[in-house]
Design an enzyme around this catalytic site. Structure first.
Site, PDB file in Angstrom:
ATOM      1  N   SER A 181       0.829  -1.196   0.000  1.00  0.00           N
ATOM      2  CA  SER A 181       0.000   0.000   0.000  1.00  0.00           C
ATOM      3  C   SER A 181       0.873   1.260   0.000  1.00  0.00           C
ATOM      4  O   SER A 181       1.846   1.362  -0.742  1.00  0.00           O
ATOM      5  CB  SER A 181      -0.958  -0.063   1.197  1.00  0.00           C
ATOM      6  OG  SER A 181      -1.949   0.927   1.124  1.00  0.00           O
ATOM      7  N   ASP A 236      -5.946  -3.506  -2.398  1.00  0.00           N
ATOM      8  CA  ASP A 236      -4.987  -3.308  -1.308  1.00  0.00           C
ATOM      9  C   ASP A 236      -4.200  -4.563  -0.933  1.00  0.00           C
ATOM     10  O   ASP A 236      -4.765  -5.573  -0.521  1.00  0.00           O
ATOM     11  CB  ASP A 236      -5.762  -2.788  -0.096  1.00  0.00           C
ATOM     12  CG  ASP A 236      -4.920  -2.646   1.156  1.00  0.00           C
ATOM     13  OD1 ASP A 236      -3.725  -2.359   1.028  1.00  0.00           O
ATOM     14  OD2 ASP A 236      -5.470  -2.814   2.251  1.00  0.00           O
TER      15      ASP A 236
END
Length: 286
Positions: A38, A161
């Site tokens: 991320s 993610d």
């Protein structure tokens, strides 16, 4: 002795790891391998390009800028219902306002990977970060938090993610041949992840991806077990950890510039204080 750096995600909490990485730059330390999740890797590329202070400048300048982040972006045509302004964040800033040094990043001799979660399988995948992608598509995908970002398709696979499936990918670093691994966390050592409160909504929203929903359902247990193993590896001397002193009250979309500066400074100060220890660790002397 192959050295590795692992950067946990956590949206704006990763300003801590930016401080830590700038501390590494101050000490002239670069690993042979870097992997991040991320915002960990989205910010981490500035470290690998040698641009100390770049991430701090971005957050302090734009955390309160509606073009960068805010609900209005979700209704903006072409922004794919994303909370962050995709064009502003991944094009205007790196290519115009606070330029990213693509050439310096390309010159980094090590291996760089980002973690993404495959929505079809629910499993983590580890993809090489392109050196000259001026749209940062992979970095967008690894940052794609549920509800706040669209689903990204890379090589015709749906991704979001990376932290959903592998929040702290130190096992991948060892799998890539690293002997010593430095892990920069974005949660204090005593943190314990609780189950996702929005899980019922998530299962409705992403119902076409049941394996992803199952991964999210198990995420808290997976994360807590991952950290327990990480602390064991630290005791064995195979891993070195740098963790923030306290992230309570710091939002993943924090707008308080003084809090942002303080968390950055925590990462920087801790790392600079341990530079000799890090050098010994990476050389195999500890």
């Amino acid at each position: 002795m192959k050295t590795g750096l692992v950067l946990e995600g956590g949206a704006f909490r990763t300003i801590f790891s930016s401080g830590a990485c700038d501390g590494l730059l101050a000490g002239g330390i670069l690993p042979d391998y870097c992997i991040g999740v991320s915002a960990g890797i989205a910010y981490g590329v500035s470290y690998l390009s040698g641009q100390s202070g770049r991430n701090l400048e971005i957050l302090t300048r734009f955390a309160n800028d509606k073009r960068y982040m805010g609900p209005r972006n979700m209704a903006k045509p072409g922004n794919h219902h994303c909370y962050f302004g995709l064009e502003f964040t991944y094009d205007t800033i790196p290519n115009q306002l606070i330029p990213f040094d693509y050439d310096a990043f390309a010159a980094y001799p090590g291996e760089v990977e980002a973690v993404v979660t495959n929505l079809d399988t629910g499993a983590a995948e580890y993809l090489p970060v392109p050196r000259y992608d001026d749209n940062f598509v992979l970095l967008q995908a690894t940052c794609a938090l549920p509800f706040l970002f669209p689903v990204y398709r890379i090589n015709n696979k749906p991704y979001m993610d990376g932290g959903a499936a592998d929040a702290i990918p130190y096992e991948r670093a060892f799998a890539r041949g690293c002997d010593r691994v430095l892990v920069i966390e974005t949660r204090e050592r005593g943190y314990w992840r609780e189950p996702e409160k929005l899980q019922p909504l998530l299962e409705r929203w992403y119902r076409k991806y049941p394996n992803f929903c199952d991964t999210m359902r198990r995420r808290a247990d997976t994360y807590n077990a991952c950290r327990a193993r990480l602390f064991q590896l630290e005791r064995e001397g195979r891993v070195m950890l740098i963790s923030p002193k306290n992230t309570k009250g710091f939002s993943r979309t924090e707008r308080d510039v003084e809090k942002i500066k303080a968390l950055y400074q925590d990462g920087y100060d801790q790392t600079v204080a341990r530079l000799d220890e890090i050098r010994r660790f990476f050389s195999g002397q500890e």
